[in-house]
Motif scaffolding. Structure first.
Motif, PDB file in Angstrom:
ATOM      1  N   ARG A 178       0.862  -1.305   0.018  1.00  0.00           N
ATOM      2  CA  ARG A 178      -0.063  -0.062   0.017  1.00  0.00           C
ATOM      3  C   ARG A 178       0.731   1.335  -0.137  1.00  0.00           C
ATOM      4  O   ARG A 178       0.654   2.172  -0.707  1.00  0.00           O
ATOM      5  CB  ARG A 178      -1.001  -0.204   1.274  1.00  0.00           C
ATOM      6  CG  ARG A 178      -1.899  -1.066   1.085  1.00  0.00           C
ATOM      7  CD  ARG A 178      -2.800  -1.054   2.347  1.00  0.00           C
ATOM      8  NE  ARG A 178      -3.813  -2.383   2.302  1.00  0.00           N
ATOM      9  CZ  ARG A 178      -3.825  -3.151   3.195  1.00  0.00           C
ATOM     10  NH1 ARG A 178      -2.723  -3.087   4.130  1.00  0.00           N
ATOM     11  NH2 ARG A 178      -4.449  -4.377   3.115  1.00  0.00           N
ATOM     12  N   ARG A 179       2.096   1.247   0.868  1.00  0.00           N
ATOM     13  CA  ARG A 179       2.770   2.506   0.783  1.00  0.00           C
ATOM     14  C   ARG A 179       3.432   2.697  -0.427  1.00  0.00           C
ATOM     15  O   ARG A 179       3.637   3.794  -0.971  1.00  0.00           O
ATOM     16  CB  ARG A 179       3.924   2.126   1.961  1.00  0.00           C
ATOM     17  CG  ARG A 179       3.353   2.467   3.178  1.00  0.00           C
ATOM     18  CD  ARG A 179       4.522   2.343   4.323  1.00  0.00           C
ATOM     19  NE  ARG A 179       5.012   1.068   4.605  1.00  0.00           N
ATOM     20  CZ  ARG A 179       4.653   0.199   5.417  1.00  0.00           C
ATOM     21  NH1 ARG A 179       3.734   0.526   6.248  1.00  0.00           N
ATOM     22  NH2 ARG A 179       5.282  -1.006   5.451  1.00  0.00           N
ATOM     23  N   GLN A 180       3.946   1.774  -1.098  1.00  0.00           N
ATOM     24  CA  GLN A 180       4.616   1.820  -2.401  1.00  0.00           C
ATOM     25  C   GLN A 180       3.514   2.286  -3.507  1.00  0.00           C
ATOM     26  O   GLN A 180       4.030   2.895  -4.422  1.00  0.00           O
ATOM     27  CB  GLN A 180       5.169   0.508  -2.809  1.00  0.00           C
ATOM     28  CG  GLN A 180       6.309   0.144  -2.049  1.00  0.00           C
ATOM     29  CD  GLN A 180       7.095  -1.293  -2.641  1.00  0.00           C
ATOM     30  OE1 GLN A 180       6.958  -1.389  -3.987  1.00  0.00           O
ATOM     31  NE2 GLN A 180       8.048  -1.686  -2.020  1.00  0.00           N
ATOM     32  N   ALA A 181       2.402   1.793  -3.500  1.00  0.00           N
ATOM     33  CA  ALA A 181       1.142   2.239  -4.377  1.00  0.00           C
ATOM     34  C   ALA A 181       1.078   3.882  -4.114  1.00  0.00           C
ATOM     35  O   ALA A 181       0.927   4.516  -5.201  1.00  0.00           O
ATOM     36  CB  ALA A 181      -0.025   1.515  -4.246  1.00  0.00           C
ATOM     37  N   VAL A 182       0.964   4.250  -2.908  1.00  0.00           N
ATOM     38  CA  VAL A 182       0.789   5.562  -2.658  1.00  0.00           C
ATOM     39  C   VAL A 182       1.775   6.509  -3.217  1.00  0.00           C
ATOM     40  O   VAL A 182       1.681   7.631  -3.677  1.00  0.00           O
ATOM     41  CB  VAL A 182       0.484   6.046  -1.081  1.00  0.00           C
ATOM     42  CG1 VAL A 182       0.761   7.651  -0.818  1.00  0.00           C
ATOM     43  CG2 VAL A 182      -0.720   5.134  -0.698  1.00  0.00           C
ATOM     44  N   LEU A 183       3.103   6.007  -3.007  1.00  0.00           N
ATOM     45  CA  LEU A 183       4.280   6.679  -3.413  1.00  0.00           C
ATOM     46  C   LEU A 183       4.425   6.792  -4.967  1.00  0.00           C
ATOM     47  O   LEU A 183       4.784   7.862  -5.374  1.00  0.00           O
ATOM     48  CB  LEU A 183       5.603   6.011  -2.632  1.00  0.00           C
ATOM     49  CG  LEU A 183       5.726   6.159  -1.213  1.00  0.00           C
ATOM     50  CD1 LEU A 183       6.925   5.106  -0.996  1.00  0.00           C
ATOM     51  CD2 LEU A 183       6.135   7.731  -0.972  1.00  0.00           C
ATOM     52  N   GLU A 184       3.968   5.806  -5.643  1.00  0.00           N
ATOM     53  CA  GLU A 184       3.904   5.920  -7.021  1.00  0.00           C
ATOM     54  C   GLU A 184       2.672   6.845  -7.427  1.00  0.00           C
ATOM     55  O   GLU A 184       3.015   7.522  -8.583  1.00  0.00           O
ATOM     56  CB  GLU A 184       3.457   4.438  -7.592  1.00  0.00           C
ATOM     57  CG  GLU A 184       3.616   4.252  -9.001  1.00  0.00           C
ATOM     58  CD  GLU A 184       3.178   3.171  -9.804  1.00  0.00           C
ATOM     59  OE1 GLU A 184       1.808   3.081  -9.866  1.00  0.00           O
ATOM     60  OE2 GLU A 184       3.772   2.334 -10.303  1.00  0.00           O
ATOM     61  N   ALA A 185       1.804   6.772  -6.684  1.00  0.00           N
ATOM     62  CA  ALA A 185       0.626   7.799  -7.040  1.00  0.00           C
ATOM     63  C   ALA A 185       1.094   9.317  -7.225  1.00  0.00           C
ATOM     64  O   ALA A 185       0.758  10.084  -7.707  1.00  0.00           O
ATOM     65  CB  ALA A 185      -0.655   7.503  -6.130  1.00  0.00           C
ATOM     66  N   VAL A 186       2.026   9.594  -6.097  1.00  0.00           N
ATOM     67  CA  VAL A 186       2.453  10.895  -5.772  1.00  0.00           C
ATOM     68  C   VAL A 186       3.484  11.119  -6.959  1.00  0.00           C
ATOM     69  O   VAL A 186       3.492  12.387  -7.408  1.00  0.00           O
ATOM     70  CB  VAL A 186       2.959  10.819  -4.352  1.00  0.00           C
ATOM     71  CG1 VAL A 186       3.532  12.465  -4.231  1.00  0.00           C
ATOM     72  CG2 VAL A 186       1.820  10.794  -3.258  1.00  0.00           C
ATOM     73  N   GLN A 187       4.384  10.326  -7.146  1.00  0.00           N
ATOM     74  CA  GLN A 187       5.144  10.560  -7.967  1.00  0.00           C
ATOM     75  C   GLN A 187       4.738  10.731  -9.639  1.00  0.00           C
ATOM     76  O   GLN A 187       5.094  11.694 -10.301  1.00  0.00           O
ATOM     77  CB  GLN A 187       6.269   9.147  -8.266  1.00  0.00           C
ATOM     78  CG  GLN A 187       7.609   9.301  -9.329  1.00  0.00           C
ATOM     79  CD  GLN A 187       8.529  10.534  -8.947  1.00  0.00           C
ATOM     80  OE1 GLN A 187       8.393  10.888  -7.769  1.00  0.00           O
ATOM     81  NE2 GLN A 187       8.968  11.102  -9.904  1.00  0.00           N
ATOM     82  N   ARG A 188       3.775   9.866  -9.901  1.00  0.00           N
ATOM     83  CA  ARG A 188       3.286   9.922 -11.134  1.00  0.00           C
ATOM     84  C   ARG A 188       2.346  11.481 -11.282  1.00  0.00           C
ATOM     85  O   ARG A 188       2.379  11.900 -12.351  1.00  0.00           O
ATOM     86  CB  ARG A 188       2.140   8.916 -11.497  1.00  0.00           C
ATOM     87  CG  ARG A 188       1.223   8.936 -12.577  1.00  0.00           C
ATOM     88  CD  ARG A 188       0.430   7.846 -12.696  1.00  0.00           C
ATOM     89  NE  ARG A 188       1.421   6.427 -12.859  1.00  0.00           N
ATOM     90  CZ  ARG A 188       0.958   5.060 -13.091  1.00  0.00           C
ATOM     91  NH1 ARG A 188      -0.552   4.914 -13.417  1.00  0.00           N
ATOM     92  NH2 ARG A 188       1.681   4.113 -13.021  1.00  0.00           N
TER      93      ARG A 188
END
Length: 233
Positions: free
Chosen positions: A146-156
């Motif tokens: 979940r943390r990695q998914a959020v980080l990817e969303a922010v980066q995108r």
């Protein structure tokens, strides 16, 4: 009387919004393994079949319990005893009775798992299915995904804003679309991510099985909406 400004679900020219999806997919080692144990009995009369089934069931349960803390869960599932009919002329007669008990065991010690499955397979009229590898519902792997998914969303979102010469200014919404083990135990009947082993009894004790745990896939996905500064078009 003044009216409130209409809601702007897609932002405004001064405060545009960007919507993105963040995803993460992890491959991790399993934490537990489950096996199914089926104990059978057959007798010419009901009492004999029940007595044999009870004795074999107790033997199987005692063997599993002898592994102590290596066994995290032990449950008895369905029990059945059915007559086998044979036809003589116009009459039906009972030829024999067949009994079965299904047991489920959950282990976290995979070394003990290999030894236990072999010893169970050596028991009289006992079969073993599995193992089904899985993660615990409380596994840290779910949170990491979940943390990695959020980080990817922010980066995108940041990359989209940067392409317009803008910066992210605020988070408007974060929607959790679920992060779960892609190979749950309940779905094992589909055959995905499942290894099945069928054993029959042997006269000599077989060596412990060397079982290779099957890595599990953890998947997380979120939708995120941000506001950003006015773009430089």
């Amino acid at each position: 009387m003044t009216q409130d400004a209409p809601h702007q679900p897609y932002g405004t020219p001064d405060t545009p919004r960007v919507a993105v999806r963040g995803e993460a997919r992890l491959e991790v080692d399993p934490e537990i393994a489950r096996i199914g144990i089926t104990v059978s009995a057959r007798g010419t009369d009901r009492r004999t079949a029940l007595q044999d089934l009870t004795r074999r069931n107790n033997t199987a349960l005692d063997l599993v319990k002898s592994y102590g803390d290596a066994v995290e869960k032990l449950e008895t599932g369905t029990f059945s005893i059915n007559p086998e009919l044979t036809r003589h002329g116009r009459a039906e007669r009972i030829r024999a009775y067949h009994g079965r008990v299904h047991i489920t065991a959950e282990l976290a010690d995979f070394t003990a798992l290999g030894e236990l499955t072999t010893r169970l397979a050596d028991l009289e009229l006992t079969s073993v299915d599995g193992p089904w590898w899985a993660l615990r519902p409380t596994s840290p792997a779910h949170g990491e995904a979940r943390r990695q998914a959020v980080l990817e969303a922010v980066q995108r979102a940041r990359e989209y804003a940067s392409a317009l010469g803008a910066d992210l200014s605020a988070l408007v919404e974060l929607a959790d679309l679920g992060a779960e083990n892609a190979l749950p135990f309940q779905a094992a009947t589909s055959g995905t991510g499942m290894r099945t082993m069928a054993y029959s009894t042997t006269e000599e004790t077989a060596p412990p099985l060397d079982l290779e745990p099957q890595r599990q896939t953890v998947y997380a996905q979120v939708n995120a909406r941000f506001t950003m500064t006015p773009p430089q078009l």
